[in-house]
Design a protein around this motif. Structure first.
Motif, PDB file in Angstrom:
ATOM      1  N   UNK A   7       0.821  -1.204   0.000  1.00  0.00           N
ATOM      2  CA  UNK A   7       0.000   0.000   0.000  1.00  0.00           C
ATOM      3  C   UNK A   7       0.857   1.257   0.000  1.00  0.00           C
ATOM      4  N   UNK A   8       1.910   1.249   0.808  1.00  0.00           N
ATOM      5  CA  UNK A   8       2.735   2.441   0.955  1.00  0.00           C
ATOM      6  C   UNK A   8       3.493   2.763  -0.329  1.00  0.00           C
ATOM      7  N   UNK A   9       4.083   1.756  -0.951  1.00  0.00           N
ATOM      8  CA  UNK A   9       4.882   2.018  -2.146  1.00  0.00           C
ATOM      9  C   UNK A   9       4.009   2.455  -3.319  1.00  0.00           C
ATOM     10  N   UNK A  10       2.741   2.052  -3.310  1.00  0.00           N
ATOM     11  CA  UNK A  10       1.841   2.484  -4.383  1.00  0.00           C
ATOM     12  C   UNK A  10       1.481   3.956  -4.270  1.00  0.00           C
ATOM     13  N   UNK A  11       1.808   4.585  -3.142  1.00  0.00           N
ATOM     14  CA  UNK A  11       1.533   6.000  -2.953  1.00  0.00           C
ATOM     15  C   UNK A  11       2.622   6.899  -3.531  1.00  0.00           C
ATOM     16  N   UNK A  44      -2.058  -0.637 -10.234  1.00  0.00           N
ATOM     17  CA  UNK A  44      -2.759   0.336  -9.407  1.00  0.00           C
ATOM     18  C   UNK A  44      -3.917  -0.313  -8.662  1.00  0.00           C
ATOM     19  N   UNK A  45      -4.687  -1.123  -9.340  1.00  0.00           N
ATOM     20  CA  UNK A  45      -5.859  -1.747  -8.734  1.00  0.00           C
ATOM     21  C   UNK A  45      -5.470  -2.777  -7.681  1.00  0.00           C
ATOM     22  N   UNK A  46      -4.423  -3.562  -7.951  1.00  0.00           N
ATOM     23  CA  UNK A  46      -4.019  -4.578  -6.988  1.00  0.00           C
ATOM     24  C   UNK A  46      -3.526  -3.943  -5.696  1.00  0.00           C
ATOM     25  N   UNK A  47      -2.710  -2.917  -5.802  1.00  0.00           N
ATOM     26  CA  UNK A  47      -2.203  -2.248  -4.598  1.00  0.00           C
ATOM     27  C   UNK A  47      -3.328  -1.596  -3.807  1.00  0.00           C
ATOM     28  N   UNK A  48      -4.383  -1.191  -4.496  1.00  0.00           N
ATOM     29  CA  UNK A  48      -5.496  -0.535  -3.809  1.00  0.00           C
ATOM     30  C   UNK A  48      -6.204  -1.482  -2.842  1.00  0.00           C
ATOM     31  N   UNK A  49      -6.076  -2.800  -3.063  1.00  0.00           N
ATOM     32  CA  UNK A  49      -6.707  -3.776  -2.172  1.00  0.00           C
ATOM     33  C   UNK A  49      -6.109  -3.766  -0.770  1.00  0.00           C
ATOM     34  N   UNK A  50      -4.937  -3.160  -0.597  1.00  0.00           N
ATOM     35  CA  UNK A  50      -4.247  -3.225   0.686  1.00  0.00           C
ATOM     36  C   UNK A  50      -4.199  -1.876   1.396  1.00  0.00           C
ATOM     37  N   UNK A  51      -4.959  -0.907   0.915  1.00  0.00           N
ATOM     38  CA  UNK A  51      -4.934   0.404   1.551  1.00  0.00           C
ATOM     39  C   UNK A  51      -5.570   0.383   2.934  1.00  0.00           C
ATOM     40  N   UNK A  52      -6.313  -0.666   3.264  1.00  0.00           N
ATOM     41  CA  UNK A  52      -6.870  -0.778   4.612  1.00  0.00           C
ATOM     42  C   UNK A  52      -5.761  -0.859   5.652  1.00  0.00           C
ATOM     43  N   UNK A  53      -4.569  -1.342   5.263  1.00  0.00           N
ATOM     44  CA  UNK A  53      -3.456  -1.405   6.215  1.00  0.00           C
ATOM     45  C   UNK A  53      -2.973  -0.019   6.609  1.00  0.00           C
ATOM     46  N   UNK A  76      -4.901  15.945 -12.874  1.00  0.00           N
ATOM     47  CA  UNK A  76      -4.072  14.742 -12.878  1.00  0.00           C
ATOM     48  C   UNK A  76      -3.756  14.382 -11.428  1.00  0.00           C
ATOM     49  N   UNK A  77      -4.208  13.227 -10.985  1.00  0.00           N
ATOM     50  CA  UNK A  77      -4.010  12.778  -9.606  1.00  0.00           C
ATOM     51  C   UNK A  77      -2.942  11.686  -9.578  1.00  0.00           C
ATOM     52  N   UNK A  78      -1.937  11.905  -8.754  1.00  0.00           N
ATOM     53  CA  UNK A  78      -0.860  10.933  -8.626  1.00  0.00           C
ATOM     54  C   UNK A  78      -0.580  10.667  -7.158  1.00  0.00           C
ATOM     55  N   UNK A  79       0.119   9.573  -6.899  1.00  0.00           N
ATOM     56  CA  UNK A  79       0.560   9.274  -5.546  1.00  0.00           C
ATOM     57  C   UNK A  79      -0.583   9.154  -4.550  1.00  0.00           C
ATOM     58  N   UNK A  80      -0.467   9.860  -3.442  1.00  0.00           N
ATOM     59  CA  UNK A  80      -1.460   9.785  -2.375  1.00  0.00           C
ATOM     60  C   UNK A  80      -2.799  10.318  -2.849  1.00  0.00           C
ATOM     61  N   UNK A  81      -2.798  11.335  -3.700  1.00  0.00           N
ATOM     62  CA  UNK A  81      -4.050  11.855  -4.246  1.00  0.00           C
ATOM     63  C   UNK A  81      -4.791  10.779  -5.027  1.00  0.00           C
ATOM     64  N   UNK A  82      -4.069  10.024  -5.822  1.00  0.00           N
ATOM     65  CA  UNK A  82      -4.684   8.958  -6.610  1.00  0.00           C
ATOM     66  C   UNK A  82      -5.283   7.885  -5.713  1.00  0.00           C
ATOM     67  N   UNK A  83      -4.557   7.510  -4.665  1.00  0.00           N
ATOM     68  CA  UNK A  83      -5.048   6.497  -3.731  1.00  0.00           C
ATOM     69  C   UNK A  83      -6.348   6.949  -3.081  1.00  0.00           C
ATOM     70  N   UNK A  84      -6.406   8.212  -2.666  1.00  0.00           N
ATOM     71  CA  UNK A  84      -7.625   8.737  -2.056  1.00  0.00           C
ATOM     72  C   UNK A  84      -8.781   8.711  -3.040  1.00  0.00           C
ATOM     73  N   UNK A 120       1.457   0.243  13.218  1.00  0.00           N
ATOM     74  CA  UNK A 120       0.897   1.405  12.523  1.00  0.00           C
ATOM     75  C   UNK A 120       1.919   2.510  12.299  1.00  0.00           C
ATOM     76  N   UNK A 121       3.172   2.293  12.675  1.00  0.00           N
ATOM     77  CA  UNK A 121       4.167   3.361  12.584  1.00  0.00           C
ATOM     78  C   UNK A 121       4.317   3.921  11.167  1.00  0.00           C
ATOM     79  N   UNK A 122       4.461   3.097  10.117  1.00  0.00           N
ATOM     80  CA  UNK A 122       4.547   3.666   8.762  1.00  0.00           C
ATOM     81  C   UNK A 122       3.317   4.487   8.394  1.00  0.00           C
ATOM     82  N   UNK A 123       2.148   4.006   8.774  1.00  0.00           N
ATOM     83  CA  UNK A 123       0.905   4.731   8.495  1.00  0.00           C
ATOM     84  C   UNK A 123       0.900   6.099   9.163  1.00  0.00           C
ATOM     85  N   UNK A 124       1.262   6.150  10.440  1.00  0.00           N
ATOM     86  CA  UNK A 124       1.236   7.405  11.183  1.00  0.00           C
ATOM     87  C   UNK A 124       2.252   8.397  10.638  1.00  0.00           C
TER      88      UNK A 124
END
Length: 712
Positions: A213-217, A228-237, A313-321, A393-397
């Motif tokens: 999830x993190x690297x897809x951002x 893009x779609x596969x990584x989106x499955x793990x954004x819950x982490x 054009x949305x990239x990175x974290x914007x795209x994930x959101x 949760x450290x990487x997330x925070x």
């Protein structure tokens, strides 16, 4: 496009790359401008091809400034390869409204029947491949002047079928949580070795999903659809979970605290949005420079006042959101809120469990000595559990808080981000530093870090979750792991405008971390080391894929698209193997009478120093007691007294008391003590793994248990 009939033609060919679902179709929902000063633009564009009735329906609203007889060059691009190029003279279509084309507002809402000759060219596999990477580009020229195009438009195709689905993300999340729950249950049942291995593997599995999830951002140039779609499955982490009522609260909070909420999701039907960096495709395997630098046409700022007149054009974290259906200004609050909810849930569950156990004991439903370790140090256990949550949760925070500091959605959001970031960093790094100091002192005075790290019940319950998965002599790996997570999250958070730099730094970081895993092998046993080294290898390969996605090599688009397919297959297979391994391990732990027999005793000597449970009296085992006396003594009595004098001024009272308790004078005094540890981290029967070996003199205090030790 600017004419309904031309749209019908090229959309028919889009069906060549369509995918399948219950109702087969291929559609395009937006029409993007791909050149400067294009004389046609669309404010609304919907086109859908349905093979069942061989028809195309379209709804187009746009503006044209072209007043001329025109022709169109239609280009179909699949996986970065141009597989079809067709030139059409609009006058040959025999529609008077487009020959010649006149300037003005264009509204088309109609349907068109595709001839059977075109339908027959559609391959069956075209309806079965999800997230197929395909676009259609149309260049418009005057029939009298071929040198300069009048307009360029591009449409990204979709079929409604994707590897991004709740049927993948939620089962994956359930298995990850299942491993942690089973490890806790097995620990309570007394199978501490099994519990330690399951917990370690479950956490490593979660960290792998979190890394996806993190690297897809990263804000790389172009992440192909299937990756893009596969990584989106793990954004819950990362706590990125869309809930309607919470989004409404966050929307209000941002505005109420002086910020401005974005409305990208609410107005996505009225905006031209691209989740990829737009590139000019000219012909087979060749690509011109990107056109995103034209600020009159493109913007990456969703808060621009004239965003409605440009392509966003949305990239990175914007795209994930955006793909998570979350407003960009709500993303930070979404991730942080779910972290706080889980922390509160753990506090409530652990507190209720303590109250429930006390109630059972008072009603004589269970013996008074049950769960003695937990009842005695339950507040310390809660602190240890929160440390584990912060660690996971450290990487997330770090990522969300630092990213919010670069955005400033509102003053309150920035304050919350700073507070949570500082608390997380201080808690974990002070714990890591404390463990480094304790391990160093234990090694210095007792030639063994396990003496203090595993001999103090209070320390073990509070900080044990942070280091029990590592070998005793690699207790310092916690600091390495924290620095790795901090740097990785920091790079992704603050370099959202530098996709190439992100990709290079993350690759170097993953490479060094993987090499370190292979060299030091810090985890508790061979099986766990192999498990984590494989995860490190996959993370390294994923960083290589994102190097291609960043376009740092300026490779043809086909290379990136094919790499995305390999990325998906590799990670899907690896995730499936890890999930099956976790499920099988958990099931065996539940059905076997003594699952600890599946695991070899740990090569470090932590068992010799585990604290004992004084609430239960058992028959003395003099042979085991002799071993414990020898191992725990470590030095002769005179050396111990010198050590106590050296440590007396620096150690806290609990550690000083530990030293005093370890001064056993003879075997009988040790034998009178029960042999079961009370650690809530390692369980109530961990010492069952420790059995006498043939000759206690084979134990070397500097090396721990050697190969000549025979466990019974």
């Amino acid at each position: 496009m600017f004419s309904g009939n031309l749209m019908k033609f090229w959309l028919a060919f889009l069906a060549l790359i369509s995918c399948a679902r219950a109702e087969k179709y291929i559609k395009a929902s937006s029409l993007l401008t791909c050149m400067e000063n294009s004389q046609f633009s669309a404010s609304r564009f919907e086109a859908k091809y349905t093979p069942a009735n061989h028809s195309i329906t379209f709804d187009i609203s746009g503006i044209s400034t072209i007043s001329d007889k025109v022709k169109a060059e239609v280009e179909l691009i699949v996986y970065g390869i141009t597989i079809l190029t067709e030139t059409i003279n609009l006058c040959s279509l025999n529609y008077k409204t487009i020959c010649p084309l006149t300037s003005g507002h264009i509204d088309v809402d109609s349907s068109y029947q595709i001839s059977s000759s075109i339908v027959d060219q559609i391959p069956g596999i075209g309806f079965t491949v999800p997230d197929l990477d395909a676009t259609v580009k149309v260049m418009v020229y005057s029939t009298t002047n071929n040198s300069q195009p009048l307009a360029c438009i591009e449409a990204v195709l979709s079929n409604g079928r994707s590897v991004q689905t709740k049927y993948a993300s939620w089962p994956i999340a359930a298995v990850s949580g299942f491993g942690l729950i089973i490890s806790s249950f097995v620990s309570i049942m007394g199978h501490s070795s099994t519990a330690a291995h399951i917990a370690s593997n479950a956490v490593s599995l979660f960290i792998y999903f979190q890394s996806l999830a993190l690297i897809s951002m990263m804000a790389v140039a172009r992440v192909p659809p299937i990756a893009m779609s596969w990584a989106q499955n793990f954004q819950w982490t990362m706590g990125i979970i869309e809930t309607g009522f919470m989004q409404n609260i966050f929307f209000w909070f941002v505005q109420a605290t002086g910020g401005t909420s974005t409305s990208t999701i609410a107005n996505k039907s009225a905006l031209s949005i691209s989740v990829q960096k737009l590139l000019r495709f000219s012909h087979l395997f060749k690509r011109d420079e990107d056109v995103e630098s034209d600020t009159s046409l493109y913007t990456t700022n969703e808060s621009d006042s004239d965003v409605g007149d440009k392509i966003l054009v949305l990239r990175g974290i914007q795209r994930v959101a955006y793909l998570a259906n979350i407003e960009i200004s709500n993303l930070f609050l979404t991730g942080i809120t779910f972290f706080l909810i889980i922390a509160l849930f753990l506090l409530v569950i652990l507190s209720f469990f303590k109250a429930f156990v006390e109630l059972l004991i008072r009603t004589n439903a269970i013996p008074a000595n049950k769960f003695h370790g937990y009842r005695k140090d339950w507040t310390t256990v809660i602190k240890g559990t929160l440390y584990r949550l912060y660690l996971i949760a450290f990487p997330q925070l770090v990522l969300l808080c630092l990213w919010e500091c670069t955005r400033h959605d509102s003053a309150a959001c920035v304050v919350v981000a700073i507070v949570i970031f500082v608390v997380a960093v201080l808690l974990l790094f002070q714990a890591a530093i404390r463990l480094l100091l304790i391990g160093w002192k234990s090694t210095k005075y007792y030639n063994n870090p396990a003496y203090l790290l595993f001999g103090d019940a209070k320390l073990l319950n509070r900080f044990g979750f942070l280091y029990v998965q590592y070998r005793a002599d690699k207790y310092w790996w916690l600091s390495v792991s924290l620095c790795y997570a901090l740097i990785k999250s920091l790079i992704v958070a603050v370099l959202q405008t530098q996709g190439k730099a992100q990709a290079v730094i993350i690759f170097v970081l993953e490479l060094f971390y993987f090499i370190s895993l292979c060299v030091f092998r810090p985890f508790m046993d061979k099986r766990t080391n192999v498990f984590n080294i494989l995860i490190g290898l996959i993370n390294l390969l994923n960083s290589v894929f994102y190097l291609f996605y960043s376009n740092i090599f300026k490779q043809p688009s086909a290379v990136s698209s094919i790499a995305a397919v390999v990325y998906f297959v590799l990670n899907a297979v690896f995730a499936l193997v890890l999930l099956i391994f976790t499920i099988v391990t958990c099931v065996l732990a539940l059905v076997r009478k003594n699952p600890d027999t599946r695991y070899q005793p740990m090569r470090d000597d932590r068992v010799s120093f585990l604290p004992h449970n004084d609430s239960e009296k058992k028959e003395p085992d003099f042979e085991l007691a002799a071993l414990g006396a020898t191992a725990m003594r470590g030095h002769d009595r005179d050396s111990m007294l010198v050590d106590q004098a050296a440590l007396g001024s620096s150690e806290d009272s609990s550690t000083h008391q530990l030293f005093a308790e370890r001064q056993v004078s003879d075997v009988s005094s040790v034998a009178a003590r029960p042999v079961e540890p009370s650690s809530a981290v390692l369980g109530d029967s961990y010492s069952r793994q420790a059995a006498p070996f043939e000759d206690s003199t084979t134990y070397d205090y500097n090396r721990g248990y050697g190969k000549d030790v025979r466990w019974i």
